[in-house]
Enzyme design. Structure first.
Site, mmCIF file in Angstrom:
data_model
loop_
_atom_site.group_PDB
_atom_site.id
_atom_site.type_symbol
_atom_site.label_atom_id
_atom_site.label_comp_id
_atom_site.label_asym_id
_atom_site.label_seq_id
_atom_site.Cartn_x
_atom_site.Cartn_y
_atom_site.Cartn_z
ATOM 1 N N HIS A 1 36.512 72.440 70.872
ATOM 2 C CA HIS A 1 36.840 72.069 69.280
ATOM 3 C C HIS A 1 38.196 71.232 69.092
ATOM 4 C CE1 HIS A 1 39.306 73.022 65.730
ATOM 5 N NE2 HIS A 1 38.392 72.788 64.877
ATOM 6 N N SER B 1 37.098 65.584 63.104
ATOM 7 C CA SER B 1 37.094 66.937 63.847
ATOM 8 C C SER B 1 35.685 66.893 64.563
ATOM 9 C CB SER B 1 36.878 67.943 62.512
ATOM 10 O OG SER B 1 35.385 67.798 61.810
ATOM 11 N N GLY C 1 32.642 69.559 49.640
ATOM 12 C CA GLY C 1 32.295 68.695 50.752
ATOM 13 C C GLY C 1 30.765 68.496 51.141
ATOM 14 N N ARG C 2 30.270 67.876 52.233
ATOM 15 C CA ARG C 2 28.921 67.740 52.397
ATOM 16 C C ARG C 2 28.757 68.928 53.449
ATOM 17 N NH1 ARG C 2 25.753 65.590 56.909
ATOM 18 N NH2 ARG C 2 23.901 64.622 56.208
ATOM 19 N N ASN D 1 40.650 69.117 65.688
ATOM 20 C CA ASN D 1 40.627 68.656 64.385
ATOM 21 C C ASN D 1 42.131 68.176 63.934
ATOM 22 O OD1 ASN D 1 41.352 68.730 61.564
ATOM 23 N ND2 ASN D 1 39.648 69.912 61.074
ATOM 24 N N TYR D 2 42.022 66.892 63.779
ATOM 25 C CA TYR D 2 43.333 66.187 63.166
ATOM 26 C C TYR D 2 43.097 65.819 61.895
ATOM 27 C CZ TYR D 2 44.911 66.914 67.987
ATOM 28 O OH TYR D 2 45.218 67.700 69.157
ATOM 29 N N ARG D 3 44.227 65.718 61.329
ATOM 30 C CA ARG D 3 43.953 65.601 59.713
ATOM 31 C C ARG D 3 45.349 65.123 59.103
ATOM 32 N NH1 ARG D 3 43.559 70.853 61.300
ATOM 33 N NH2 ARG D 3 44.993 72.228 60.471
ATOM 34 N N GLU E 1 26.286 70.065 55.181
ATOM 35 C CA GLU E 1 25.823 69.858 56.632
ATOM 36 C C GLU E 1 26.705 69.412 57.645
ATOM 37 O OE1 GLU E 1 22.417 70.094 58.347
ATOM 38 O OE2 GLU E 1 22.293 71.566 56.296
ATOM 39 N N SER E 2 27.793 68.572 56.986
ATOM 40 C CA SER E 2 28.851 68.128 58.029
ATOM 41 C C SER E 2 29.860 69.328 58.202
ATOM 42 C CB SER E 2 29.758 66.816 57.288
ATOM 43 O OG SER E 2 28.625 66.078 57.094
#
Length: 338
Positions: free
Chosen positions: A119, A105, A293-294, A121-123, A296-297
């Site tokens: 922006h 992302s 999840g993290r 995002n590929y998932r 900050e990320s």
């Protein structure tokens, strides 16, 4: 599972996870290299992280570049035993299975108000027999340039058209639907493409609004022939790799445009809409927070500076007013004639 989905050619190959993970890592690398080249000064700083429940990722952030005030490109590969509510509400058939997800992302916040925020995002997701590809890209301009929106949309359309003429019109309408702030009654920007839950079965549109424009268009073209994992992987790769050709020419066209305090203040005000969408609606943000999840990320997508203003109204006949009246409403940008 449908009859055709039990055929091995419609199931993920045994090396699916390793192949898609390798692509997502290399995709992160290529984005960062391309963006550092166009910025001409800024460099991405990397932090690797691990998720206690399983997996981890690489977060790369650029701060105070020549072009990009802040930008981040994240890669993650995570897995676990318990699916979050955001997945189970959409695919209850995934319940009870270990899950795996990987993706890349990115969000870029340029300093110059005439360069749009972008922006992507590929998932990819698996849980037992359930699997799918998702992703997309959208553009959020602060000042209206129809040629920029047209260039981005035509680049994305070319990537989709390599596989089927039905993909772009469906995914474009789906993007307009997804990146929509209901409480503001406006789109986040000029859109792009968006798709989710693509497992090669059924209709192209797999979103939540059966009465919306994307669903109606998908219904009008009917159910396409079954698509294999390999075919969907190729579609995702081509769409993802269209990012740099779609965005870099816009940056190069606008990077030297002079601006003043008025334009900067409007940019910071409009960034507030970005914050509102990402914290209220964005599926990736919700999934990341629900799966521990993290942080900050996950919140890397938020702009470094932003402002809100009570009751703002643009001056009539101004560029700001044109943004509201034309660019924050769905348009047929691929067929725009200047």
């Amino acid at each position: 599972m449908t009859a055709f989905s039990t055929d091995t050619k419609f199931l993920p190959p045994t090396d699916a996870k390793s192949r898609i993970t390798q692509f997502m890592r290399e995709f992160q690398d290529s984005i960062c290299q391309g963006l550092e080249a166009v910025d001409g000064g800024g460099k991405f700083q990397e932090e690797s992280w691990e998720r206690p429940e399983g997996g981890g990722g690489r977060s790369r952030v650029m701060k105070e570049g020549n072009v990009f005030e802040q930008g981040g490109v994240n890669f993650s590969e995570v897995w676990g035993d318990h699916l979050p509510p955001s997945i189970l509400s959409q695919r209850p058939d995934a319940a009870g299975h270990r899950w795996f997800a990987t993706g890349t992302s990115m969000v870029l916040h340029p300093r110059n108000p005439y360069i749009p925020t972008v922006h992507l995002n590929y998932r990819y997701f698996e849980a037992g027999p359930v699997w799918w590809f998702g992703g997309g890209l959208d553009l959020t301009p602060y000042y209206p340039f129809a040629e920029d929106a047209s260039h981005l949309h035509n680049t994305l359309k070319s990537a989709c058209d390599k596989h089927s003429p039905d993909l772009y019109p469906t995914f474009k309408l789906w993007c307009d639907e997804y990146f929509y702030l209901k409480h503001r009654n406006e789109t986040r920007g000029v859109g792009g493409i968006f798709f989710d839950y693509q497992d090669g079965q059924g209709a192209l549109y797999r979103g939540p609004d059966p009465q919306g424009a994307a669903a109606q268009h998908s219904d009008s073209i009917g159910i396409p022939a079954p698509r294999t994992w390999e075919e969907l992987f190729a579609i995702s790769q081509d769409c993802a790799n269209s990012f740099l050709p779609a965005y870099v020419p816009i940056v190069e066209r606008r990077r030297d445009t002079e601006y003043g305090e008025h334009q900067r203040n409007f940019q910071l005000y409009r960034r507030g809409r970005y914050v509102e969408f990402n914290l209220v609606y964005d599926r990736g943000t919700i999934f990341g927070l629900q799966t521990n999840g993290r942080t900050e990320s996950i919140l890397m997508s938020l702009p470094p500076l932003v402002r809100w203003e009570y009751g703002y109204q643009p001056e009539p006949n101004s560029p700001e007013a044109e943004l509201y009246h034309t660019f924050l409403k769905p348009q047929d940008w691929a067929n725009w004639k200047g």
